[in-house]
Design a protein around this motif. Structure first.
Motif, mmCIF file in Angstrom:
data_model
loop_
_atom_site.group_PDB
_atom_site.id
_atom_site.type_symbol
_atom_site.label_atom_id
_atom_site.label_comp_id
_atom_site.label_asym_id
_atom_site.label_seq_id
_atom_site.Cartn_x
_atom_site.Cartn_y
_atom_site.Cartn_z
ATOM 1 N N ASP A 297 -50.829 24.021 48.042
ATOM 2 C CA ASP A 297 -50.198 23.341 46.908
ATOM 3 C C ASP A 297 -51.207 22.811 45.897
ATOM 4 O O ASP A 297 -50.838 22.444 44.782
ATOM 5 C CB ASP A 297 -49.320 22.190 47.403
ATOM 6 N N GLN A 298 -52.485 22.755 46.267
ATOM 7 C CA GLN A 298 -53.506 22.196 45.377
ATOM 8 C C GLN A 298 -54.365 23.279 44.713
ATOM 9 O O GLN A 298 -55.237 22.960 43.907
ATOM 10 C CB GLN A 298 -54.429 21.261 46.171
ATOM 11 N N LEU A 299 -54.124 24.541 45.038
ATOM 12 C CA LEU A 299 -54.990 25.605 44.565
ATOM 13 C C LEU A 299 -54.719 25.958 43.103
ATOM 14 O O LEU A 299 -53.592 25.893 42.634
ATOM 15 C CB LEU A 299 -54.837 26.839 45.440
ATOM 16 N N LYS A 300 -55.779 26.358 42.406
ATOM 17 C CA LYS A 300 -55.714 26.668 40.988
ATOM 18 C C LYS A 300 -56.002 28.151 40.759
ATOM 19 O O LYS A 300 -56.615 28.824 41.595
ATOM 20 C CB LYS A 300 -56.743 25.843 40.205
ATOM 21 N N CYS A 301 -55.563 28.637 39.595
ATOM 22 C CA CYS A 301 -55.889 29.996 39.163
ATOM 23 C C CYS A 301 -56.593 29.897 37.814
ATOM 24 O O CYS A 301 -56.033 29.350 36.859
ATOM 25 C CB CYS A 301 -54.634 30.851 39.038
ATOM 26 N N GLY A 302 -57.804 30.413 37.743
ATOM 27 C CA GLY A 302 -58.545 30.353 36.490
ATOM 28 C C GLY A 302 -60.016 30.593 36.723
ATOM 29 O O GLY A 302 -60.403 31.419 37.559
ATOM 30 N N VAL A 303 -60.863 29.865 36.001
ATOM 31 C CA VAL A 303 -62.316 30.005 36.104
ATOM 32 C C VAL A 303 -62.948 28.626 36.160
ATOM 33 O O VAL A 303 -62.640 27.754 35.332
ATOM 34 C CB VAL A 303 -62.888 30.791 34.906
ATOM 35 N N GLY A 304 -63.817 28.427 37.151
ATOM 36 C CA GLY A 304 -64.631 27.222 37.217
ATOM 37 C C GLY A 304 -66.051 27.560 36.806
ATOM 38 O O GLY A 304 -66.584 28.594 37.205
ATOM 39 N N ILE A 305 -66.659 26.711 35.993
ATOM 40 C CA ILE A 305 -68.029 26.939 35.535
ATOM 41 C C ILE A 305 -68.931 25.902 36.188
ATOM 42 O O ILE A 305 -68.724 24.697 36.039
ATOM 43 C CB ILE A 305 -68.135 26.846 34.004
ATOM 44 N N VAL A 306 -69.923 26.389 36.913
ATOM 45 C CA VAL A 306 -70.800 25.524 37.704
ATOM 46 C C VAL A 306 -72.242 25.650 37.227
ATOM 47 O O VAL A 306 -72.729 26.759 36.969
ATOM 48 C CB VAL A 306 -70.716 25.898 39.200
ATOM 49 N N GLU A 307 -72.912 24.534 37.120
ATOM 50 C CA GLU A 307 -74.347 24.519 36.854
ATOM 51 C C GLU A 307 -75.071 24.782 38.170
ATOM 52 O O GLU A 307 -74.975 23.997 39.119
ATOM 53 C CB GLU A 307 -74.740 23.160 36.282
ATOM 54 N N LEU A 308 -75.790 25.888 38.252
ATOM 55 C CA LEU A 308 -76.396 26.298 39.515
ATOM 56 C C LEU A 308 -77.429 25.303 40.025
ATOM 57 O O LEU A 308 -77.560 25.092 41.235
ATOM 58 C CB LEU A 308 -77.035 27.675 39.360
ATOM 59 N N ALA A 309 -78.169 24.677 39.133
ATOM 60 C CA ALA A 309 -79.236 23.769 39.551
ATOM 61 C C ALA A 309 -78.709 22.549 40.281
ATOM 62 O O ALA A 309 -79.372 22.005 41.169
ATOM 63 C CB ALA A 309 -80.051 23.330 38.334
ATOM 64 N N THR A 310 -77.483 22.107 39.945
ATOM 65 C CA THR A 310 -76.934 20.879 40.523
ATOM 66 C C THR A 310 -75.684 21.098 41.358
ATOM 67 O O THR A 310 -75.300 20.232 42.141
ATOM 68 C CB THR A 310 -76.594 19.874 39.416
ATOM 69 N N GLY A 311 -75.019 22.257 41.183
ATOM 70 C CA GLY A 311 -73.746 22.496 41.863
ATOM 71 C C GLY A 311 -72.587 21.777 41.220
ATOM 72 O O GLY A 311 -71.471 21.787 41.754
ATOM 73 N N SER A 312 -72.812 21.185 40.052
ATOM 74 C CA SER A 312 -71.760 20.424 39.370
ATOM 75 C C SER A 312 -70.861 21.342 38.547
ATOM 76 O O SER A 312 -71.349 22.265 37.875
ATOM 77 C CB SER A 312 -72.377 19.376 38.440
ATOM 78 N N THR A 313 -69.567 21.085 38.595
ATOM 79 C CA THR A 313 -68.626 21.802 37.741
ATOM 80 C C THR A 313 -68.672 21.190 36.351
ATOM 81 O O THR A 313 -68.396 19.997 36.175
ATOM 82 C CB THR A 313 -67.201 21.727 38.301
ATOM 83 N N VAL A 314 -69.040 22.008 35.344
ATOM 84 C CA VAL A 314 -69.217 21.496 33.989
ATOM 85 C C VAL A 314 -68.044 21.812 33.076
ATOM 86 O O VAL A 314 -67.905 21.192 32.012
ATOM 87 C CB VAL A 314 -70.526 22.037 33.370
ATOM 88 N N ALA A 315 -67.177 22.749 33.463
ATOM 89 C CA ALA A 315 -66.002 23.067 32.652
ATOM 90 C C ALA A 315 -65.034 23.891 33.489
ATOM 91 O O ALA A 315 -65.430 24.550 34.458
ATOM 92 C CB ALA A 315 -66.387 23.822 31.381
ATOM 93 N N THR A 316 -63.763 23.878 33.109
ATOM 94 C CA THR A 316 -62.734 24.643 33.817
ATOM 95 C C THR A 316 -61.761 25.259 32.829
ATOM 96 O O THR A 316 -61.542 24.742 31.726
ATOM 97 C CB THR A 316 -61.935 23.755 34.793
ATOM 98 N N PHE A 317 -61.186 26.372 33.252
ATOM 99 C CA PHE A 317 -60.126 27.054 32.506
ATOM 100 C C PHE A 317 -59.064 27.431 33.520
ATOM 101 O O PHE A 317 -59.371 28.063 34.532
ATOM 102 C CB PHE A 317 -60.673 28.304 31.818
ATOM 103 N N GLU A 318 -57.816 27.044 33.271
ATOM 104 C CA GLU A 318 -56.767 27.266 34.263
ATOM 105 C C GLU A 318 -55.533 27.921 33.652
ATOM 106 O O GLU A 318 -55.054 27.501 32.595
ATOM 107 C CB GLU A 318 -56.351 25.945 34.902
ATOM 108 N N PHE A 319 -55.042 28.964 34.322
ATOM 109 C CA PHE A 319 -53.761 29.560 33.966
ATOM 110 C C PHE A 319 -52.661 28.758 34.646
ATOM 111 O O PHE A 319 -52.627 28.635 35.869
ATOM 112 C CB PHE A 319 -53.691 31.019 34.430
#
Length: 356
Positions: A297-319
């Motif tokens: 019930d919590q899963l998303k469909c789209g694209v997550g953008i991660v900064e490789l150096a830190t593993g932080s999610t910096v932006a998201t796009f969701e359908f």
């Protein structure tokens, strides 16, 4: 927004609604790239760019769209029973409506019929002739293949535990990492030589294989996809766990780079960023038992953008509607706002002629 379901005027429209983090467009612009996303279930390839500080989407229908391969002047799309070949017509892009918005345009020029080989990832490689050479992950026959107009496909490599070519999807070979213009690593869901054998135990039987030696690089993954060689290191999506992981080639040990709220499949790497495709899990025998299904019930469909150096999610796009599954994600460097031409969805033909 309402997106066209295909290039033909007779195709019905499918409503696609999406939302994104406030800095999604800024991240794309700063990275100097746009995205191509294939959606197996919706049968679309989506070009995502930025115009006037806001995301733009352009759609083109390809039945069962899966693997994407971006070349300097061409794009290949793996689909149902065939591989489509599109050519870059960037000279036409500025004239596509609305005029002046687009800077890249791909138009279909041909296709090669393969039959139902369950084509998964595809990638351009180097060749002796200098022309790009397309490598195809032939999942149904458990091999890597090339294309030739005389044949359905040309087998080139298969895992050492696969005893013979057969249309039996024995190990669910699905992902391909290129290195220096040649295949380097592949993902399988199980080291099985039996018809459909990977289905028996898929939540801890996945592996990354070295193409040169045929040996196992790392194992114990849950339905892995999208191996990628980047910055002298190997990354892979541990899909059933919703994780991006880095692989130590010497030991086979893996380090979690980032975790996502979705079935992770489709990975592009550019400018120190990872663009990861996320899917909601279909309620089927294939995906229902994946570890991440517990959070259905919590899963998303789209694209997550991660900064490789830190593993932080910096932006998201969701359908939000219209798209449930992502298969592949590709980053197109140096392109701001791409299109497939038929942005209005009215099916108007675009004629491309040689100079007169």
């Amino acid at each position: 927004m309402s997106a066209p379901a295909g290039p033909s005027a007779s195709a019905p429209a499918t409503e696609v609604r999406f939302h994104h983090s406030t800095d999604f467009a800024d991240v794309l612009e700063a990275a100097g790239c746009s995205l191509l996303i294939s959606t197996y279930q919706a049968g679309q390839v989506v070009a995502v760019g930025v115009a006037e500080g806001r995301p733009t989407l352009s759609f083109r229908r390809f039945d069962q769209a899966m693997g994407l391969a971006v070349g300097e002047d061409r794009l290949a799309v793996g689909g149902k029973g065939q591989v489509w070949l599109l050519r870059d017509h960037s000279d036409l892009a500025p004239s596509m409506p609305p005029a002046g918005r687009h800077d890249r345009c791909w138009l279909p020029r041909s296709s090669i019929v393969t039959g139902s080989i369950q084509c998964h990832e595809i990638a351009w490689g180097a060749s002796a002739t200098g022309e790009p050479d397309l490598w195809v992950v032939n999942t149904r026959f458990s091999c890597l293949a090339g294309l030739d107009s005389r044949y359905s496909f040309v087998p080139r490599w298969r895992p050492p535990f696969i005893s013979a070519l057969a249309a039996q999807d024995r190990c669910h070979l699905n992902g391909l990492a290129m290195r220096d213009g040649a295949p380097a690593f592949v993902t399988v869901m199980a080291a099985s030589d039996e018809p459909g054998g990977w289905r028996r135990s898929r939540n801890d039987s996945g592996a990354v294989l070295d193409v040169a030696s045929g040996g196992t690089v790392t194992s114990g993954l849950a339905m892995p996809h999208s191996p990628r060689w980047y910055d002298d290191g190997l990354l892979v999506l541990n899909s059933g766990m919703g994780r991006l992981e880095a692989v130590d080639l010497a030991t086979g040990e893996r380090t979690v780079v980032a975790t996502f709220p979705g079935y992770a499949r489709g990975l592009a790497l550019h400018g120190g960023l990872a663009f990861v495709g996320l899917s909601r899990i279909r309620d089927t025998a294939v995906f229902g038992g994946a570890p991440i299904a517990s959070y259905h019930d919590q899963l998303k469909c789209g694209v997550g953008i991660v900064e490789l150096a830190t593993g932080s999610t910096v932006a998201t796009f969701e359908f939000a509607t219209g798209v449930e599954e992502i298969f592949d994600v590709q980053a197109v460097s140096g392109v701001r706002c791409p299109t497939f031409g038929d942005t209005a969805g009215d099916g108007d033909d675009i004629w491309v002629l040689p100079a007169q």
